[in-house]
Design a protein around this motif. Structure first.
Motif, PDB file in Angstrom:
ATOM      1  N   GLY A  12      24.122  -4.058 -45.556  1.00 23.28           N
ATOM      2  CA  GLY A  12      24.215  -5.457 -45.943  1.00 23.28           C
ATOM      3  C   GLY A  12      25.318  -6.159 -45.189  1.00 23.28           C
ATOM      4  O   GLY A  12      25.930  -5.622 -44.258  1.00 23.28           O
ATOM      5  N   SER A  13      25.585  -7.374 -45.634  1.00 21.20           N
ATOM      6  CA  SER A  13      26.543  -8.207 -44.918  1.00 21.20           C
ATOM      7  C   SER A  13      27.960  -7.652 -44.983  1.00 21.20           C
ATOM      8  O   SER A  13      28.800  -8.001 -44.153  1.00 21.20           O
ATOM      9  N   PHE A  14      28.252  -6.788 -45.955  1.00 24.26           N
ATOM     10  CA  PHE A  14      29.602  -6.236 -46.020  1.00 24.26           C
ATOM     11  C   PHE A  14      29.898  -5.391 -44.782  1.00 24.26           C
ATOM     12  O   PHE A  14      30.986  -5.462 -44.218  1.00 24.26           O
ATOM     13  N   SER A  15      28.929  -4.573 -44.368  1.00 28.49           N
ATOM     14  CA  SER A  15      29.144  -3.715 -43.199  1.00 28.49           C
ATOM     15  C   SER A  15      29.221  -4.522 -41.915  1.00 28.49           C
ATOM     16  O   SER A  15      29.790  -4.054 -40.925  1.00 28.49           O
ATOM     17  N   TYR A  16      28.668  -5.702 -41.912  1.00 28.87           N
ATOM     18  CA  TYR A  16      28.668  -6.545 -40.712  1.00 28.87           C
ATOM     19  C   TYR A  16      29.810  -7.571 -40.776  1.00 28.87           C
ATOM     20  O   TYR A  16      30.823  -7.434 -40.101  1.00 28.87           O
ATOM     21  N   GLU A  17      29.640  -8.613 -41.620  1.00 22.99           N
ATOM     22  CA  GLU A  17      30.600  -9.707 -41.629  1.00 22.99           C
ATOM     23  C   GLU A  17      31.979  -9.287 -42.140  1.00 22.99           C
ATOM     24  O   GLU A  17      32.996  -9.613 -41.549  1.00 22.99           O
ATOM     25  N   LYS A  18      32.000  -8.569 -43.270  1.00 20.59           N
ATOM     26  CA  LYS A  18      33.324  -8.190 -43.783  1.00 20.59           C
ATOM     27  C   LYS A  18      34.017  -7.237 -42.829  1.00 20.59           C
ATOM     28  O   LYS A  18      35.195  -7.398 -42.518  1.00 20.59           O
ATOM     29  N   HIS A  49      26.286  -1.683 -29.500  1.00 21.24           N
ATOM     30  CA  HIS A  49      25.881  -0.436 -30.165  1.00 21.24           C
ATOM     31  C   HIS A  49      25.703   0.712 -29.167  1.00 21.24           C
ATOM     32  O   HIS A  49      25.718   1.887 -29.575  1.00 21.24           O
ATOM     33  N   MET A  50      25.509   0.419 -27.898  1.00 24.77           N
ATOM     34  CA  MET A  50      25.376   1.519 -26.940  1.00 24.77           C
ATOM     35  C   MET A  50      26.648   2.374 -26.953  1.00 24.77           C
ATOM     36  O   MET A  50      26.596   3.584 -26.712  1.00 24.77           O
ATOM     37  N   TRP A  51      27.768   1.712 -27.253  1.00 22.70           N
ATOM     38  CA  TRP A  51      29.030   2.438 -27.391  1.00 22.70           C
ATOM     39  C   TRP A  51      29.291   2.793 -28.865  1.00 22.70           C
ATOM     40  O   TRP A  51      29.578   3.930 -29.181  1.00 22.70           O
ATOM     41  N   PHE A  52      29.166   1.755 -29.728  1.00 17.31           N
ATOM     42  CA  PHE A  52      29.456   1.951 -31.151  1.00 17.31           C
ATOM     43  C   PHE A  52      28.145   2.235 -31.897  1.00 17.31           C
ATOM     44  O   PHE A  52      27.434   1.320 -32.285  1.00 17.31           O
ATOM     45  N   ALA A  59      29.969  -3.845 -33.740  1.00 26.36           N
ATOM     46  CA  ALA A  59      28.902  -4.591 -33.053  1.00 26.36           C
ATOM     47  C   ALA A  59      29.007  -6.074 -33.362  1.00 26.36           C
ATOM     48  O   ALA A  59      28.855  -6.922 -32.468  1.00 26.36           O
ATOM     49  N   ARG A  60      29.277  -6.411 -34.635  1.00 21.86           N
ATOM     50  CA  ARG A  60      29.393  -7.827 -34.989  1.00 21.86           C
ATOM     51  C   ARG A  60      30.620  -8.460 -34.319  1.00 21.86           C
ATOM     52  O   ARG A  60      30.548  -9.586 -33.818  1.00 21.86           O
ATOM     53  N   LEU A  61      31.750  -7.748 -34.289  1.00 17.68           N
ATOM     54  CA  LEU A  61      32.945  -8.329 -33.677  1.00 17.68           C
ATOM     55  C   LEU A  61      32.750  -8.531 -32.178  1.00 17.68           C
ATOM     56  O   LEU A  61      33.043  -9.612 -31.649  1.00 17.68           O
ATOM     57  N   TYR A  62      32.226  -7.507 -31.487  1.00 18.92           N
ATOM     58  CA  TYR A  62      32.060  -7.659 -30.044  1.00 18.92           C
ATOM     59  C   TYR A  62      30.934  -8.634 -29.719  1.00 18.92           C
ATOM     60  O   TYR A  62      30.924  -9.236 -28.633  1.00 18.92           O
ATOM     61  N   GLU A  63      29.995  -8.788 -30.602  1.00 17.72           N
ATOM     62  CA  GLU A  63      29.008  -9.863 -30.461  1.00 17.72           C
ATOM     63  C   GLU A  63      29.720 -11.201 -30.260  1.00 17.72           C
ATOM     64  O   GLU A  63      29.334 -12.009 -29.400  1.00 17.72           O
TER      65      GLU A  63
END
Length: 1782
Positions: A422-428, A342-345, A364-368
């Motif tokens: 929610g999970s859509f913004s993260y996982e999807k 998140h420091m970048w995104f 953030a989720r993908l680079y995690e």
């Protein structure tokens, strides 16, 4: 033309009645004319370190510019800040204007603060806007809040407060006035004032600390980079730093310093990895400090504040041996990488508005995953990613799905954009970005991201900005329209499935696409299509690493065809499941894939695709696209599978299926599981290995958890051996699973005492017991049922017990469990009070689940039997014959000589008993070599057979006895064959258990008032099949015999049994006695009974006696008198007096604990205390006395129906209960006509069962004997169908044939079958003998239509021939015609009717029967009819739907004097039918409410009962805004009845007046009827006398809503009677002073969880207009409620119950936001909230679809002149329509 005139007139009426005003849309967004560039912010917390305050002071100077000339105001945000000063400085730093705080304009809804200016701003010039203010330190996680940090190593230490911020998404405005939108970036300089003992950190480096005196300091921080307000942060604490706080450090409480080394090292590695990955290193972004801070009890995992990242304490702190397992470390690594991304995104490059939140969260989720996988490849997160993908697939296949991007205009309010978190913004989103990365290649993707981050550093972006950079680097081939591709997966909801077919030559693959949904009828758009990247591998070319698409499936094309030069065996699409779609293969391909996966190395098919195939198959089976058998057959390849990820996918699907399997089906499932896991379990075993990989550790935990749960012998044995031999703790990853398996290895069910002992020792929780032992759920439920009081004491109170049972009910899979649950609820309804509604709702959910499974089974895809088929295929086992539950008819008993000896003494009667029984029996078959009878849970010590001369013929070794546990049959093998028709005596000695589960011989206790001592009662409950728990016997109802009973007991006890006591013998040496009783009449085993207690005969004599506790002598007079009256009445009506039945004694006794209201044991009827004992002033109201009368009358009727004449098998159980329920009402009506139970029957029995009998879960009264065999099937017959429907059918027969003919039939039936067993045909034969000859009817067909068929008919009625003819048609009525029920069933229907020309409502003899083989019946009239009413007095079992003209005229007739003589039962019938037709979508609720406007002249209780029953469902779904119109409507239609009854009781009230007043006041005051509230207020303030018990709660509840709250509360506090205290507490909780009651009483003074939850429920249930306010109050600080209730599970249940009352989208949104924000707090119980969230959505959809016209109707009638005008319009409409039709 006529129709047009009517339509135009109606349109005019509606327009006249319903003026609609347009409202303006509120503006939530800031204008773009003002831009801030710098904030100089000072925050000072109050007080000292030992007592930090709850407020803070602040100052902020905001440098800003206007891009527009002549601007005369500045608008920004604030929330809950008290501004004391506002100044504006010009560009030279000079004061331009002072603005008084009172002159500031503030909008509470938008939180916009407007500063009005005296002179306009100059464009592009700098100004400084200064505020001085104070604010509140919050207790929940938003704005500036505090958390308590406890020193766990020092029990005497006090908590140390930590102050910190959480500004995402729009909570910076809590702390300082600001431009609180993400696009309004600026720089910030912070100054934090704090007492000594604390220090502060913020986003940037500390540059100075100044001493302000008085032990107060200010920390000054460097200027931040340009950033959004939501990223500002500071922390005030006593934390200790690991590392350099001017560079990189981890901050935690001092006691945790040594536990942060891991997270510190991970942080350093992650920062280095991101610096290498992106072209701009972290420090080059503009901030040279990076701090991680741990937060105790943080509601979220982490928050990416720039330079100061907050993490939950659990994430940064690793406790050795507890939270340092692989799972914990993986989680820590991933979350640190996530927040760093998140420091970048998000921080450097920021979304321009929350509608594009995925631009932050998805990356953030993908680079995690990517960065953690690079640093820690042992976790195989590249493979584990598909688990995240498959999880979001589940959510994205429902109508609650949402797109990644929404239009900015649709995301304005906080509630709207919080939904995006929610999970859509993260996982999807991560899944979609992963798809893009795979499609374009990693190098191209990295180039894209680097250029995107460079261009937009310190700026804001939209998705189009990202897409532009993606396009620059996207490969030219294969061609694709990228704008469409991007928008398909970001702006559309859901995802596609690709259907794959192979041609016969195996050289062409044809692909088709459609949107995947679990339910295509849920309102989702199933027509959506997508641009799909197609990647594949085949057996010919099995390369799975090339993720570049072969082609794209254009959404405008119907198919894609792929050709191959040579035949292929199989193909796999979506390599490594990198793209966002499912794949459905045809059966030939699937069969080949299974073969390929079964080969060595799985034919090189990667783990991701193996998991993909498994997950897709389970999800295709869920909506019925394929059969579960196909899935289970495919999964057999898993015998060769060792990898974790495919097993994860498999177990995810298997668990869903297993949760719906019955205990009987689970053994087959377990065998299947054992078979497919044999290889992986052999590799992993149960013991950790030094060579284990991380995936091995995860996989072992998965395998052992499931295998031990489903009783894998090898797994259980290995766990047992390792547990006993190894003293070391298993690793934290595996510990819970291993210890759980070891603790449940020696499973103790069905011994409830042992289970209870374990739970008391807290070694195993109840939830774990049934979840980890699903086959034991029935005995566990029984164990709970028999110990409800003890459980409540153990768990704290009844609410915790209720929550536990509610949760447990989700696992019920059998009718037996449902029935056990229903019995538990029925028996304990008073114990749970109003909270019992939670269990009643759970019971409905259980029934619904069972209905669904039944429907699936009917469609051929039922899980249970299909799973059995799958098991047969995979395990090659042969199906066994169905167990024979019935005894043979070749041996029958005639006499039992039974002795029972209890152990112990009166203070401790013991938990076992000794028994012996001598059974006289015969056989009708020669050469019989064995005798089979029943026993259950008895330990037989000897068995002997004696011949007819009393000589020993055979001593049978107990070891040779054959016992079948499933059928509970005991077979005695004989060395010498029996002779036919000769008496033998079979003798047993045995021991048994005194149970606590209310079956067999069980114990109950009570406390003696005077001494306070616990007293014991031992008593029996043999029905249904529980005599076998007490003695070996032929435990079937038709196998009648006589019984002689002898009860051995200690001194101090006495005993009673079915018959008269004839002698007592003593054993003086042992201080014991034996009571000997006379021989019983010939009767069934289930009617045998005895009670051992210290009771005395408190009423009566030796012929009719009542036994109870001595203190009840003055409280049982009424019930005894009722018994006398009932016995005399039955003696007269049946012409077969009780004594002539064969027993000269009838005894009543009461029990403090009993499973039913009463049990009809012949000569010894056992009742619950609530029936027989009337406590003056508390339980002696009219309703109590009516209840007692009905139940006493009911049980006494059984002496004839059930005891003397008994059904031959349980499939005919209604032959007992239909008559008992019928006489319960109609004999009581003869004895106590003031209750008008002949009329009450219609609404309380008939209309109630009509609702039950209209759904798929109903059953016929009579079932085939072959279909009622098992205990569960027998239990299923104990339903309301046998009672209420049976009584309704008996009433129909009686009214058709006339009272005299009916009594003749019954009397002859009772005489002929005295001491015998019968079937329905025996009854029918007697009815036929006395049935009227006219009108003609096929009686056999008529009888069986309603007893052997399920359901009932509805008749539609239309007028033709200018109202000279009524045309009747029939069909089966179903509440939901699509529920799988057979809608084609027809019935023989008795037609009775009255008309306006002949309004005779007394003649219930049919004029004709509507035969089932004709399509219609015509009723002709010489003169035209205005109206006709069918089913006089609703005497017959059907509904009637009238066409609109008839209905309008009926309504008109009902408004006339005396309702045009229309019977009260028919008035109730019309109302109930209309509400149920509306529920079934046959007409609209608006039509129902229009019709019942006639009730403005209705004063009778019975129609009002029907009306309120119907309105309950509707009123609950109306919004607070709509309730205003509903209240007005209610006020209008209740005018007459309220004027008659008022709120005050009167001496001349009849019982139905009392009932009606209670009902009217309850409804009217609840819905804020002014007159009702005022009248109650006046009456309450002027009257000190208690209302009657019938009315007390309602009256006090209404009083508490007005000004009487304090006094009702005082009454509660002074009351000593426990039941009355509960009543007064419920009443006080009706108050509208909800905040005071919640804070002071519920959170403060109430003592039990049950009391708190009851109080909460009453507040919102009794004040539906306050539900939003109450929810907001509760969720302001959910920790307070959690602390009061003691668990998050209970808190979740409370919120779930409250949410069931939500009626608006705003409430739904508020609830969703709460869940998203707080789900981490609730842990596993978050699922309860998610379920509730789904229910809210369903409820809102139902209301939206079903109540729209009603809402408009209520609004239109109330906007006019109320009832008068509306009624006049209705009459005019009716007249016009009638004229036009003529």
């Amino acid at each position: 033309m006529k129709g047009s005139i009517v339509g135009l007139w109606l349109l005019t009426a509606v327009i006249t009645l319903n003026p609609i005003a347009n409202s303006e849309v509120v503006g939530y967004r800031l204008s773009r004319y003002i831009r801030p560039s710098f904030y100089n912010l000072s925050i000072n917390i109050q007080d000292d370190a030992s007592n930090p305050g709850t407020t803070f002071n602040g100052e902020v100077a905001i440098t800003l510019q206007s891009n527009q000339s002549n601007l005369l105001e500045i608008t920004l945000h604030k929330r809950l800040l008290n501004i004391t000063r506002c100044l504006l400085y010009n560009k030279d730093g000079r004061l331009q204007q002072g603005i008084a705080a009172s002159q500031l304009r503030y909008d509470n809804e938008t939180e916009l603060l407007t500063v009005a200016l005296l002179q306009p701003l100059i464009a592009n010039a700098n100004y400084t806007l200064y505020f001085k203010y104070s604010g509140k330190v919050q207790s929940d996680t938003l704005g500036l809040f505090s958390k308590e940090n406890w020193n766990s190593g020092n029990s005497s230490a006090r908590a140390h407060k930590v102050f910190l911020t959480q500004f995402e998404s729009i909570d910076a405005r809590f702390v300082f006035p600001c431009f609180d939108e993400p696009a309004f970036k600026a720089k910030f300089q912070l100054h934090i004032g704090r007492p000594s003992g604390y220090y502060a950190v913020s986003n940037t480096r500390l540059i100075q600390t100044t001493n302000e005196g008085n032990h107060y300091f200010v920390d000054h921080f460097d200027v931040t980079p340009t950033m959004s307000t939501y990223l500002v942060a500071f922390l005030i604490s006593n934390y200790q730093a690991r590392g350099n706080i001017s560079d990189f450090a981890v901050l935690s409480s001092p006691e945790h310093y040594n536990k942060t080394e891991f997270s510190y090292n991970v942080g350093k590695r992650v920062v280095m990895a991101f610096n290498e990955l992106f072209p701009i290193s972290y420090k080059q972004l503009g901030n040279d400090v990076l701090l991680f801070a741990s937060v105790p009890s943080f509601d979220i995992v982490g928050m990416e504040n720039w330079g100061l990242i907050f993490y939950s304490e659990e994430l940064l702190v690793q406790k050795p041996g507890y939270t340092d397992g692989f799972v914990h470390k993986e989680f820590t690594c991933r979350m640190i990488a996530h927040e760093m991304a998140h420091m970048w995104f998000g921080n450097s490059v920021t979304l321009s508005w929350w509608s594009h939140f995925w631009l932050n969260a998805g990356f953030a989720r993908l680079y995690e995953i990517l960065v953690t996988h690079k640093l820690y490849p042992e976790y195989h997160l590249d493979q584990q990613f598909v688990i995240h993908l498959q999880t979001i697939f589940d959510e994205d296949a429902m109508n609650s799905s949402q797109p990644l991007s929404s239009s900015e205009s649709s995301i304005q309010t906080e509630s709207e954009f919080e939904e995006l978190f929610g999970s859509f913004s993260y996982e999807k989103c991560a899944s979609i970005i992963r798809m893009w990365r795979s499609a374009m290649g990693a190098v191209n993707f990295d180039n894209t991201i680097n250029s995107y981050l460079k261009q937009y550093h310190l700026k804001n972006t939209n998705p189009s900005d990202l897409f532009a950079h993606l396009k620059q680097n996207w490969p030219a081939q294969p061609e694709v329209v990228l704008d469409t591709f991007f928008s398909d997966f970001t702006e559309q909801v859901g995802y596609p499935m690709v259907i794959v077919n192979i041609t016969q030559d195996n050289q062409k693959i044809i692909l088709r696409q459609k949107r995947f949904l679990y339910n295509y009828d849920d309102g989702s758009d199933a027509t959506l299509r997508y641009t799909i990247p197609i990647t594949f591998a085949t057996n010919v070319k099995n390369t799975f690493d090339n993720l570049t698409p072969y082609t794209y499936f254009d959404k405008n094309n119907t198919t894609v065809e792929i050709f191959f030069k040579e035949p292929i065996e199989w193909i796999i699409l979506n390599l490594k499941q990198t793209s966002y779609y499912r794949v459905l293969y045809d059966k030939p391909i699937l069969a080949q894939l299974k073969l390929a996966l079964s080969k060595n190395g799985h034919s090189s098919i990667p783990v991701e695709n193996r998991a993909q195939i498994i997950d897709d198959l389970f999800n295709f089976a869920h909506p019925g696209m394929i059969d579960y058998v196909d899935v289970f057959e495919f999964l057999e390849y898993l015998k060769n599978e060792f990898d974790y990820v495919p097993w994860y996918a498999a177990y995810k699907g298997l668990i869903r299926v297993s949760q719906r399997l019955t205990p009987h089906q689970l053994p087959y499932f377990a065998k299947y599981l054992n078979n497919i896991t044999s290889a992986v379990f052999a590799k992993l075993t149960v013991k950790s290995n030094s060579n284990d990989t991380v995936m091995d550790v995860y996989n072992r935990q998965l395998q052992v958890s499931l295998l031990c749960k489903y009783q894998n012998t090898e797994c259980n044995n290995q766990v047992k051996l390792n547990f006993e031999a190894d003293l070391e703790k298993p690793s934290p990853d595996y510990r819970e699973t291993f210890l759980l398996c070891s603790s449940t290895h020696n499973r103790l069910c069905p011994n409830p005492r042992s289970i209870f002992k374990i739970v008391e020792n807290k070694t195993v929780g109840v939830t774990q017991m049934y979840e980890e032992n699903p086959d034991l759920i029935t005995p566990i439920l029984s164990m709970l049922a028999e110990n409800i009081t003890k459980w409540s004491n153990f768990l704290g109170d009844s609410w915790e017990t209720l929550v536990m049972l509610n949760k447990m009910s989700e696992s019920f899979t059998t009718v037996e469990q449902a029935n056990l649950f229903a019995e538990l609820i029925d028996k304990n309804s008073e114990f749970f009070g109003t909270d019992v509604e939670v269990l009643e709702s759970a019971l409905e959910r259980v029934k619904k689940n069972l209905d669904i499974e039944l429907a699936l089974s009917m469609k051929g895809s039922g899980i249970g039997m299909r799973l059995l088929a799958a098991a047969v295929i995979s395990l090659l086992i042969a199906t066994s014959d169905c167990a024979g539950y019935r005894l043979s008819n070749n041996v029958w008993p005639s006499f039992y000589n039974l002795t029972i000896n209890i152990q112990g003494d009166t203070t401790n009667p013991g938990s076992t008993f000794d028994g012996e029984v001598a059974i006289t029996l015969q056989t009708n078959q020669s050469n019989l070599q064995e005798i089979t009878l029943h026993k259950d849970a008895l330990d037989i010590s000897s068995c002997s057979l004696y011949n007819q001369n009393g000589l020993l013929q055979q001593s049978v070794a107990t070891a040779s006895l054959i016992f079948d546990q499933e059928t509970q049959q005991l077979t005695v093998p004989l060395s010498q064959a029996l002779t036919a028709n000769v008496n033998y005596t079979l003798h047993f000695q045995f021991t048994g258990t005194v149970r606590t589960d209310l079956v067999g011989l069980f114990s109950a206790s009570y406390v003696e008032p005077e001494s306070g001592k616990t007293k014991w009662v031992l008593l029996t409950q043999m029905q249904r099949i529980n005599a076998r728990l007490v003695f070996p016997c032929f435990d079937e109802p038709a196998l009648k015999a006589q019984f002689e009973v002898h009860i051995g007991r200690p001194n101090g006890f006495n005993s009673i049994s079915n018959t008269r006591l004839k002698a007592t013998t003593s054993d003086a040496a042992n201080n014991r006695y034996v009571d000997h009783f006379e021989v019983t009449p010939l009767m069934s085993t289930y009617l045998l009974a005895f009670v051992i207690s210290e009771y005395s005969r408190v009423q009566g004599d030796t012929e009719l006696a009542l036994y109870s506790r001595p203190e009840n002598i003055n409280k049982t007079t009424f019930s005894y008198k009722v018994g006398q009256q009932a016995l005399a009445a039955y003696n007269e009506i049946f012409q077969l007096p009780y004594k002539q039945l064969g027993n000269d004694v009838l005894q009543f006794t009461s029990s403090p604990r009993f499973p039913h209201n009463g049990m009809e044991n012949w000569g010894l009827i056992i009742y619950s205390d609530a029936v027989l004992v009337q406590d003056a002033g508390y339980t002696d109201g009219l309703k109590d006395l009516e209840f007692t009368t009905r139940i006493v009358v009911h049980e006494v009727s059984h002496m004839w129906f059930g005891d003397s004449v008994t059904f031959s098998w349980w499939s005919y159980f209604w032959l007992n209960e239909a008559f008992a329920r019928y006489y319960e009402y109609f004999m009581t009506h003869l004895l106590s006509p003031e209750y008008q139970l002949d009329q009450q029957f219609v609404v309380r029995q008939l209309q109630l069962i009509l609702r039950t009998d209209a759904v798929a879960s109903t059953q016929p009264m009579t079932s085939l004997e072959a279909n009622v065999q098992t205990p569960a099937q027998i239990a299923n017959k104990f339903s309301s169908i046998a009672y209420a429907k049976g009584a309704s059918i008996v009433r129909m027969w009686r009214n058709i044939m006339g009272g005299e003919n009916f009594e003749k039939s019954i009397n002859s039936y009772l005489k002929e079958y005295h001491l015998n067993s019968t079937k329905p045909s025996d009854l029918f034969a007697h009815l036929k003998q006395n049935w009227p000859a006219q009108p003609a009817v096929d009686l056999d067909e008529f009888f069986t239509d309603y007893t052997e068929q399920e359901g009932y008919p509805m008749i539609t009625v239309n007028f033709t021939e200018e109202n000279h003819r009524a045309v009747l048609r029939q069909k089966r009525f179903l509440s939901n015609p699509g529920d799988g029920s057979n809608a084609t069933i027809l019935y023989t229907i008795p037609i009775t009717f009255a008309t306006n020309l002949k309004p005779n409502f007394q003649n219930m003899t049919p004029g004709i029967y509507f035969r089932k083989n004709i399509t219609q019946v015509q009723l002709n009239s010489q003169n035209p009819l205005d109206w006709i009413i069918l089913n006089v007095q609703q005497s017959n079992y059907y509904r009637v739907l009238y066409d609109t003209p008839i209905l309008n005229n009926i309504q008109l007739a009902l408004t006339q004097s005396d309702h045009s003589s229309i019977a009260v039962e028919n008035r109730a019938q019309l109302i109930d039918d209309l509400f149920n037709f509306a529920y079934a979508k046959m007409l609209d609720y608006a039509e129902v409410f229009q019709f019942i406007e006639y009730m403005s002249k209705e004063v009778h209780y019975i129609p009002w009962y029907a009306a309120y029953t119907g309105m309950e469902r509707v009123a609950k779904r109306l919004t607070p805004h709509q309730l205003t119109n509903f209240e007005k409507y209610l006020k209008d239609i209740t005018a007459a009845v309220y004027a008659k009854l008022t709120v005050n009781s009167r001496d001349y009230d009849v019982p139905l007046d009392v009932y009606n007043r209670e009902m009217q006041v309850s409804w009217l005051c609840k819905y804020q009827n002014t007159a009702c509230n005022n009248d109650v207020k006046i009456s309450f303030e002027g009257n000190v006398e208690q209302p009657s018990p019938d009315y007390r709660e309602t009256f006090y509840c209404a009083a508490a809503r007005t000004t009487g709250y304090a006094r009702v509360l005082e009454l509660y506090q002074k009351e000593t009677n426990s039941a009355e205290r509960e009543l007064l507490w419920r009443a006080a909780s009706c108050t509208r002073e909800y905040r005071n009651h919640y804070t002071t009483q519920i959170l403060g003074n109430s003592t039990t969880v049950a009391q708190k939850t009851t109080g909460l429920a009453q507040m919102y249930e009794q004040n539906p207009d306050l539900i939003s306010a109450i929810f907001s109050m509760i969720t302001e600080d959910i920790q307070l409620l959690y602390a009061a209730l003691g668990s998050w599970s209970t808190t979740a249940e409370v919120l779930s119950d409250l949410a069931d009352y939500f009626t608006t989208s705003e409430q739904e949104q508020q609830f969703s936001e709460f869940i998203d924000k707080n789900s981490a707090l609730f842990g596993d119980s978050a699922s309860t909230l998610k379920t509730a969230q789904s229910t809210v959505s369903t409820n809102l959809q139902w209301a939206d679809q079903r109540l729209g016209k009603l809402v408009n109707f209520l609004a239109s009638r109330n906007s006019a002149a109320g009832l008068t005008i509306a009624t006049t319009l209705l009459m005019l409409m009716s007249t016009l329509i009638s004229l036009l039709l003529k």
